[in-house]
Design an enzyme around this catalytic site. Structure first.
Site, PDB file in Angstrom:
ATOM      1  CB  SER A  58      -0.917  -0.012   1.217  1.00  0.00           C
ATOM      2  OG  SER A  58      -1.866  -1.048   1.092  1.00  0.00           O
ATOM      3  CG  HIS A  81       2.573   2.325  -4.293  1.00  0.00           C
ATOM      4  ND1 HIS A  81       3.690   3.119  -4.122  1.00  0.00           N
ATOM      5  CD2 HIS A  81       2.946   1.072  -3.920  1.00  0.00           C
ATOM      6  CE1 HIS A  81       4.695   2.361  -3.683  1.00  0.00           C
ATOM      7  NE2 HIS A  81       4.267   1.120  -3.537  1.00  0.00           N
ATOM      8  CE  LYS A  91       3.957  -1.902  -7.607  1.00  0.00           C
ATOM      9  NZ  LYS A  91       2.839  -2.699  -7.025  1.00  0.00           N
ATOM     10  CG  HIS A  96       8.848   1.120  -2.465  1.00  0.00           C
ATOM     11  ND1 HIS A  96       9.199   0.553  -3.663  1.00  0.00           N
ATOM     12  CD2 HIS A  96       7.594   0.692  -2.190  1.00  0.00           C
ATOM     13  CE1 HIS A  96       8.190  -0.207  -4.095  1.00  0.00           C
ATOM     14  NE2 HIS A  96       7.209  -0.129  -3.216  1.00  0.00           N
TER      15      HIS A  96
END
Lengths: 328, 328
Positions: free
Chosen positions: A54, A56, A104, A215
């Protein structure tokens, strides 16, 4: 970096509760194990499922709906979802045509999606997103990171699945879009994870991190802040060199905000990108500008280009009705 | 508060150029005098025109399109548009049915829209938006400020105009929605205007400004940061007390981000609001969550409630196709 929170450890759950209540006509939240799915799944078509950490938002849960995802599997902030979450989501939406998982390229995501696929023991397929040209290995990745290009793959393969492409066809389309998509980003600030008391990236005022990960992973280099035009040139040049679009080939240009950058600046960056691309005789066939693949409140942005074939262009244009992306 | 800029004095113009290029199928930018209009105006219906300072994107230009605005008139950041801009926008889109101007209650906006209306010398009408219950007078306003409720008025009266309501009917609908709409906001940080080198609001870490204006104007009080639940209670209580909705009356609940607050937190606030409203037996008939009426990169949010009559509810649900708000 003050935040609207109750118990920081419940931030993801509380936020998803709000999201599911707000969009109750379209999506349903399962809290344990945690996933978001379409309210009315269609088991007669290939299911498209994406997931990841989470932080994003709106990716991925905001892209659940007609023409895009069947389910999204949110981990904790910047942490992979568990195999049992992924498995439960697949079991909740998938029918005989099977599942295409969109993953991803982060080590934890790959491992957990692979475990879930083994547990499913079906003929499911997976596409790996690794569109970030900034670096070849990173904090949580071996090979290129998956970033904003993920949206493009989700939109296009979601449209293919909706038009009843079979699993093999969906896997081919997804791999094709992924191969035609490249991105690079820049940060002007870090962000703070709810359970932490410090930002994930220390950027002195007036500096930027070119090639940032979503990140806060290091990019290519740190530099003094430049003009929007010069920054966009620094981002677009490696994207274009890697993608090597043909002259006159139609492109999708996607300027993505990381969460803390206002729309005014995203459109300044878009304007800069159009002029750089015009100077290279590139054809911008479609555009998207907004904060879709974010890093909480990070100030920054990325540029994504996709080389659109005629069939990919019509899939991009196909109707989509999700909480965060919608066209008719 | 580093920013993506070229010449800061050209930020609004460059951003609008990018916006108009990105949405060229739907809108057109006139640079001098500056306004954004629908690419294909419909002079057979009442024209709905809104304007005000820039820095609140996507409001107003992002709301130009079918079912909402015919034109938007952007001033410099946090500065009113000039009368000649407003006049030119009206002349570009308006036909015999006339113009309804949507004006937020700021002294400069009121003066300049009034001058433009005098210069037009027609039978145009105006609706004043003053939905912010936080304070009764403010830095740039005598009476209540116009804030996020503006979106609700623009959406609903835009739908009325699209269904060929005449000018008098549009003015009545707009005044009715405005009277049924109340908002209040909170800031966790200030923002920086492109041409300035300092934030517009100095908030020490861990403090918040309750009742903030969308230009950083002072609110009711400064306080230590509280939980999301407690903050939402502080915002919703005065809104509900002022609006005094009937038991069972359907409400629109709109959680608006100010630009720097991530979607994750906006949905946490939404979740908090639903629980507070449920405790008062209120019926949330429609919802909207997102950063629509912003203050550049300010961290913060506002809550807006509108008491929906059956006819207003169907106008809210009517199709809208604009760059920033779209449903079919």
């Amino acid at each position: 970096m003050s935040k609207f929170l109750n118990d920081p450890r419940n931030a993801v759950t509380e936020s998803l509760r709000g999201f599911a209540l707000c969009h109750a006509a379209d999506v349903t939240l399962n809290e344990s194990p945690r996933y978001v799915r379409r309210r009315c799944p269609n088991p007669g078509k290939v299911s498209i499922i994406a997931g990841g950490g989470s932080g994003h938002e709106p990716m991925h849960a905001g892209f659940v709906g007609f023409g895009m995802l069947d389910a999204a599997v949110p981990g904790e902030v910047f942490s992979s979802p568990s195999p049992d979450q992924i498995l439960a989501a697949a079991d909740a939406v998938a029918g005989k045509p099977g599942v295409l998982f969109i993953v991803k390229n982060y080590s934890g995501d790959i491992m957990n999606f692979e475990m879930a696929m083994e547990m499913r023991a079906g003929a499911d397929r997976r596409v790996l997103i690794e569109d970030d040209v900034a670096v070849e290995t990173s904090t949580y990745s071996s090979g290129r990171r998956g970033v904003a290009g993920t949206l493009v793959v989700e939109k296009i393969v979601g449209a293919a699945a909706e038009s009843n492409a079979d699993l093999e066809q969906c896997a081919i389309v997804a791999a094709d879009v992924a191969a035609r998509t490249r991105s690079m980003g820049v940060a002007l600030s870090g962000c703070r994870v709810p359970t932490s008391d410090r930002p994930n990236l220390e950027l002195p005022p007036g500096e930027m991190e070119l090639g940032i990960g979503i990140h806060g992973e290091p990019g290519r280099r740190r530099a003094k802040l430049q003009s929007a035009d010069d920054i966009m040139l620094e981002l677009l040049t490696p994207v274009i060199e890697d993608l090597n679009p043909g002259s006159g080939e139609p492109l999708l240009l996607f300027i993505n905000g990381f969460g803390g950058t206002p729309l005014m600046e995203l459109y300044i960056l878009y304007n800069a990108a159009t002029r750089i691309l015009a100077g290279r005789s590139a054809v911008i066939a479609r555009s998207l500008v907004g904060s879709y693949v974010t890093s909480l409140e990070m100030a920054g942005a990325s540029v994504t280009l996709t080389r659109l074939s005629p069939s990919l262009l019509s899939l991009w244009d196909a109707p989509v009705r999700t909480p965060a992306l919608r066209c008719s």
